[in-house]
Design an enzyme around this catalytic site. Structure first.
Site, PDB file in Angstrom:
ATOM      1  N   TYR A  27       0.736  -1.274   0.157  1.00 18.56           N
ATOM      2  CA  TYR A  27       0.116   0.631  -0.432  1.00 18.56           C
ATOM      3  C   TYR A  27       0.526   0.956   0.188  1.00 18.56           C
ATOM      4  O   TYR A  27       0.950   2.781  -0.663  1.00 18.56           O
ATOM      5  CB  TYR A  27      -1.140  -0.353   1.087  1.00 18.56           C
ATOM      6  N   HIS A  37     -14.341   0.635  -0.707  1.00 12.65           N
ATOM      7  CA  HIS A  37     -13.075  -0.128  -0.632  1.00 12.65           C
ATOM      8  C   HIS A  37     -11.866   0.544   0.329  1.00 12.65           C
ATOM      9  O   HIS A  37     -10.832   0.346   0.085  1.00 12.65           O
ATOM     10  CB  HIS A  37     -12.368  -0.460  -1.989  1.00 12.65           C
ATOM     11  N   THR A  89     -15.195  -0.535 -14.114  1.00 15.05           N
ATOM     12  CA  THR A  89     -14.698  -1.676 -13.858  1.00 15.05           C
ATOM     13  C   THR A  89     -15.704  -3.295 -14.210  1.00 15.05           C
ATOM     14  O   THR A  89     -16.555  -3.431 -15.075  1.00 15.05           O
ATOM     15  CB  THR A  89     -15.626  -1.179 -12.352  1.00 15.05           C
TER      16      THR A  89
HETATM   17  P1  OAD Z   1     -10.867  -4.566 -12.402  1.00 13.39           P
HETATM   18  O1  OAD Z   1      -9.129  -4.150 -12.607  1.00 13.39           O
HETATM   19  O2  OAD Z   1     -11.098  -5.652 -12.352  1.00 13.39           O
HETATM   20  O3  OAD Z   1     -11.375  -4.111 -13.936  1.00 13.39           O
HETATM   21  C1  OAD Z   1     -10.750  -3.070 -14.485  1.00 13.39           C
HETATM   22  C2  OAD Z   1     -11.628  -2.306 -15.942  1.00 13.39           C
HETATM   23  O4  OAD Z   1     -11.381  -1.640 -16.335  1.00 13.39           O
HETATM   24  C3  OAD Z   1     -11.682  -3.654 -16.961  1.00 13.39           C
HETATM   25  O5  OAD Z   1     -12.839  -3.631 -16.890  1.00 13.39           O
HETATM   26  C4  OAD Z   1     -11.372  -2.530 -17.983  1.00 13.39           C
HETATM   27  O6  OAD Z   1     -11.394  -3.521 -18.799  1.00 13.39           O
HETATM   28  C5  OAD Z   1     -11.570  -1.280 -17.381  1.00 13.39           C
HETATM   29  N1  OAD Z   1     -10.484  -0.754 -18.325  1.00 13.39           N
HETATM   30  C6  OAD Z   1      -9.320  -0.705 -18.554  1.00 13.39           C
HETATM   31  N2  OAD Z   1      -8.868   0.306 -18.992  1.00 13.39           N
HETATM   32  C7  OAD Z   1      -9.705   1.884 -19.330  1.00 13.39           C
HETATM   33  C8  OAD Z   1      -9.425   2.471 -19.302  1.00 13.39           C
HETATM   34  N3  OAD Z   1      -8.419   3.458 -20.155  1.00 13.39           N
HETATM   35  N4  OAD Z   1     -11.014   3.865 -19.161  1.00 13.39           N
HETATM   36  C9  OAD Z   1     -11.722   2.587 -19.043  1.00 13.39           C
HETATM   37  N5  OAD Z   1     -11.478   1.381 -18.095  1.00 13.39           N
HETATM   38  C10 OAD Z   1     -10.590   0.794 -18.742  1.00 13.39           C
HETATM   39  O7  OAD Z   1     -10.647  -3.146 -11.398  1.00 13.39           O
HETATM   40  P2  OAD Z   1     -12.286  -2.786 -10.693  1.00 13.39           P
HETATM   41  O8  OAD Z   1     -13.379  -3.413 -11.091  1.00 13.39           O
HETATM   42  O9  OAD Z   1     -12.604  -1.280  -9.777  1.00 13.39           O
HETATM   43  O10 OAD Z   1     -10.119  -4.372  -4.744  1.00 13.39           O
HETATM   44  O11 OAD Z   1     -12.138  -3.936  -9.411  1.00 13.39           O
HETATM   45  C11 OAD Z   1     -13.072  -4.143  -8.438  1.00 13.39           C
HETATM   46  C12 OAD Z   1     -11.877  -3.804  -6.793  1.00 13.39           C
HETATM   47  O12 OAD Z   1     -11.068  -5.492  -7.332  1.00 13.39           O
HETATM   48  C13 OAD Z   1     -10.910  -3.427  -6.585  1.00 13.39           C
HETATM   49  O13 OAD Z   1     -12.113  -1.677  -5.917  1.00 13.39           O
HETATM   50  C14 OAD Z   1      -9.777  -3.789  -5.636  1.00 13.39           C
HETATM   51  C15 OAD Z   1      -9.932  -4.770  -6.214  1.00 13.39           C
HETATM   52  O14 OAD Z   1      -9.436  -6.186  -5.668  1.00 13.39           O
HETATM   53  C16 OAD Z   1     -10.250  -4.338  -3.484  1.00 13.39           C
HETATM   54  O15 OAD Z   1      -8.873  -4.604  -3.201  1.00 13.39           O
HETATM   55  C17 OAD Z   1     -10.821  -4.878  -2.120  1.00 13.39           C
END
Ligand code: OAD
Length: 233
Positions: free
Chosen positions: A53, A104, A170
């Site tokens: 972190y 989170h 996301t």
């Molecule tokens: P993910 O890494 O699972 O998903 C990221 C999303 O962003 C995917 O759908 C990608 O296609 C999209 N993406 C990538 N580049 C992008 C861009 N330039 N513009 C828009 N979208 C883009 O991340 P999260 O869904 O945020 O939790 O993950 C959720 C949680 O999983 C996080 O908060 C974290 C992680 O483990 C904890 O640590 C508790």
């Protein structure tokens, strides 16, 4: 004013230079969740968790809000805007968004490991031996896998009252956060901005904008601001 809810994930900050988690090259390819983001990891090797972190915090400090963060702020002229983010960075706030709920947690804050209510801002590294006034080890104010998501109840309330929902960057893979979209009223217009396909079959009135956040979000914001019918009521 219509209530617009933005639900953001790591893709929102990708173009600010912060890695996503599940894309190729994402953080969970480089690190083991079990070793850096669980209560067990904290028990086994707190220094490793703190270092993970500390790195995230340093990267946030050298990052800036991108065009998507900034565009969302403009919506506040015409809508009541709530941002619900899974991101632990503070880029929505630094762009100027007024109402930001962090599901989170926030990497720029710390708390004693035994007391989730004593949260305070930090700007530098957290190390083993950094103690609260009562002598308790400090930990980052983030939610780890296996922990409760205390902001979920408030987020559900916000989502239930939405007139429009915009989901950005996301994968909707992590629960309970991803279940939030179930609470959006069924009839409302929803948008997803993501370069990759995102599955959200429960959203019946969904427009998928296949684009990076910095391109798709400003265009969508322009469009929303030009539609008087969405602003009324
Ligand atoms: P993910 O890494 O699972 O998903 C990221 C999303 O962003 C995917 O759908 C990608 O296609 C999209 N993406 C990538 N580049 C992008 C861009 N330039 N513009 C828009 N979208 C883009 O991340 P999260 O869904 O945020 O939790 O993950 C959720 C949680 O999983 C996080 O908060 C974290 C992680 O483990 C904890 O640590 C508790």
């Amino acid at each position: 004013m219509k209530r617009l809810v933005i639900f953001s994930g790591a893709g929102m900050s990708a173009e600010s230079g912060l890695k996503t988690f599940r894309d190729s090259g994402g953080l969970w390819e480089e690190y083991n969740i079990e070793e850096v983001a669980t209560p067990e990891a904290w028990k086994d090797d707190p220094e490793r968790v703190l270092n993970f972190y500390n790195l995230r915090r340093n990267q946030v400090l050298s990052a800036s809000p991108n065009a998507a963060h900034r565009a969302l702020v403009r919506l506040e002229e015409l809508f009541h805007v709530d941002v619900i983010t899974q991101n632990i960075d503070d880029l929505h706030e630094r762009a100027g968004s007024s109402n930001v709920l962090h599901l989170h947690g926030e990497v720029m804050k710390a708390r004693p490991e035994n007391d989730p209510s004593q949260v305070f801002p930090i700007s530098g590294d957290l190390n083993l031996g950094d103690l609260s006034e009562k002598g308790v080890q400090l930990r980052p104010h983030v939610v780890w896998f296996g922990e409760e998501v205390p902001a979920m109840a408030r987020a559900i309330e916000v989502m239930r009252r939405a007139n429009l929902v915009l989901i950005v960057g996301t994968s909707l893979n992590v629960y309970p956060a991803a279940s939030l979209i179930h609470y959006a009223p069924k009839h409302i217009q929803c948008f997803v901005v993501d370069p990759d396909e995102v599955q959200a079959p429960e959203l019946k009135n969904l427009r998928f904008i296949q684009a990076k956040a910095s391109e798709g979000v400003p265009l969508l914001v322009d469009e929303l601001m030009a539609q008087p019918v969405l602003k009324q009521g």
